[in-house]
Design an enzyme around this catalytic site. Structure first.
Site, short mmCIF file in Angstrom:
data_model
loop_
_atom_site.label_atom_id
_atom_site.label_comp_id
_atom_site.label_asym_id
_atom_site.label_seq_id
_atom_site.Cartn_x
_atom_site.Cartn_y
_atom_site.Cartn_z
N ASP A 1 8.15 4.40 1.03
CA ASP A 1 8.46 4.77 2.41
C ASP A 1 9.75 4.10 2.88
OD1 ASP A 1 6.32 6.38 2.81
OD2 ASP A 1 5.06 4.82 3.70
N TYR B 1 1.82 -4.42 -5.86
CA TYR B 1 2.57 -4.53 -4.60
C TYR B 1 2.33 -5.91 -4.00
CZ TYR B 1 3.84 0.42 -4.13
OH TYR B 1 4.40 1.67 -4.29
#
Lengths: 248, 248
Positions: free
Chosen positions: A51, A109
């Site tokens: 994103d 992540y």
């Protein structure tokens, strides 16, 4: 030739990896650099979408060219053409069949917080500010509930179009690192906004807004409204990527 | 009232602390924010000058106003008016006689390196890249030669106008911190470019360009050409400041 690149990028300068109309993406920057270096316009296949504002310490992408070039020359040449916010630090020649998206087996992540009443200019757009202290031990203990194969519908933004919301989380830890507090999570795949909602849920548990021990019930509910808030993109880093054995 | 501020700033956005014509300085930004908050235009006295591109994790500055305001309100109000690259994180009311420059007794600077063949977008303008590994233990051991009262003329940029080049270094260490290698030095004062030349000299020793054990001879020579290069401002941080007892 099929080249696999490993790169870092500071996502605050881009509207994510994926090329979009009227928005500056990492992919279009890399594709332009490849075109300049090789004299060929090719598609660069990323290991995942990211994103707007999301960072990467380890982003992998591959592309096919007619010309052959030494990997060291590819690294130096691409960094010459790329802006400072993107850095290619590894390049390997891989089998023609290799695909950075479909051969990806597991990703890690990091979601990074910093605590402090006032903003930190060195962490602006690089970590999420929390104005009070965090209970790192409690967050680490509660994060273990994410481990395993679960339906993560409660941890997925509305409007996601994937067929199954079942994912397998291999590891989930919260720890202090230098001036930040890090939520690290490894899985075979991630739903839209999944890490940011998982991080927001751990934050809400530390703040007492969600009860301790509630994560299994939230998972079972498949109800997005029971989980914590979606944290901003600033604190999110793609930190590590692994491919299926024998693919490269 | 006499207010003492403690702040952080990312120096890559400014031409140093000191207000100059046609250049954006930290001081002018802070003075403008104070004018908006207090409705008074005042001089903000910094604890030291800093060069363009140099950062601060702890910069102290004081100013006098007619109006009285709670320190918490000063912090919040100034951060509201200041840009993201500057953050005020402490404010104290100090005696009218206190002066952040003249009452400063000791300062600690950090010079920060990172190693790696390719650039790191997250450390761009925040640390100096060295493309090979550094011998941290050797640099730490050699840094000890800086400790004590010496004439630092060999570690001072030409054109400096101070009367005496004698300074007392209280501590000098090199260590790894997260992804960086840090040279930390504390002294009662610093000459122009002194920390950047001290850091460049330790780098040259690690690279074999200056012999091990040479620092005492370089100090004794008072010859700038015998010391290492002046490192770029990007890696330099004012890290801590101490004032004389009884002044605040």
């Amino acid at each position: 030739m099929n080249y696999l690149l490993t790169m870092m990028f500071d996502g605050s300068y881009f509207h994510g990896w994926q090329t979009q109309k009227n928005a500056d993406s990492v992919q279009s920057n890399v594709q332009n650099a490849v075109a300049k270096l090789f004299g060929e316009r090719v598609h660069v296949q990323g290991c995942s979408r990211t994103d707007a504002g999301v960072h990467a310490r380890c982003f992998k992408a591959n592309f096919h060219t007619q010309k052959e070039m030494a990997p060291e020359t590819v690294i130096g040449g691409l960094n010459f053409y790329l802006r400072e916010a993107i850095s290619v630090y590894d390049c390997q020649i891989v089998p023609e069949t290799f695909n950075a998206r479909f051969d990806c087996e597991r990703k890690q992540y990091h979601y990074e917080f910093y605590t402090g009443r006032e903003r930190n200019p060195f962490l602006a757009h690089r970590a999420a500010q929390v104005k009070h202290s965090l209970d790192v031990d409690l967050m680490n203990e509660q994060a273990k509930y994410y481990i395993g194969t679960h339906d993560f519908s409660a941890f997925c933004a509305a409007g996601s179009s994937v067929i199954s919301n079942v994912r397998t989380v291999k590891a989930a830890d919260v720890f202090s690192l230098d001036d930040r507090i890090v939520f690290s999570v490894e899985a075979d795949g991630f739903l839209y906004n999944m890490v940011r909602i998982m991080a927001g849920t751990l934050l809400y548990i530390s703040e007492g807004k969600i009860p301790v021990g509630e994560i299994p019930a939230i998972l079972a509910s498949k109800d997005r409204t029971l989980a914590g808030k979606t944290m901003p993109p600033d604190g999110l880093y793609l930190n590590q990527v692994w491919f299926k054995e024998g693919t490269m």
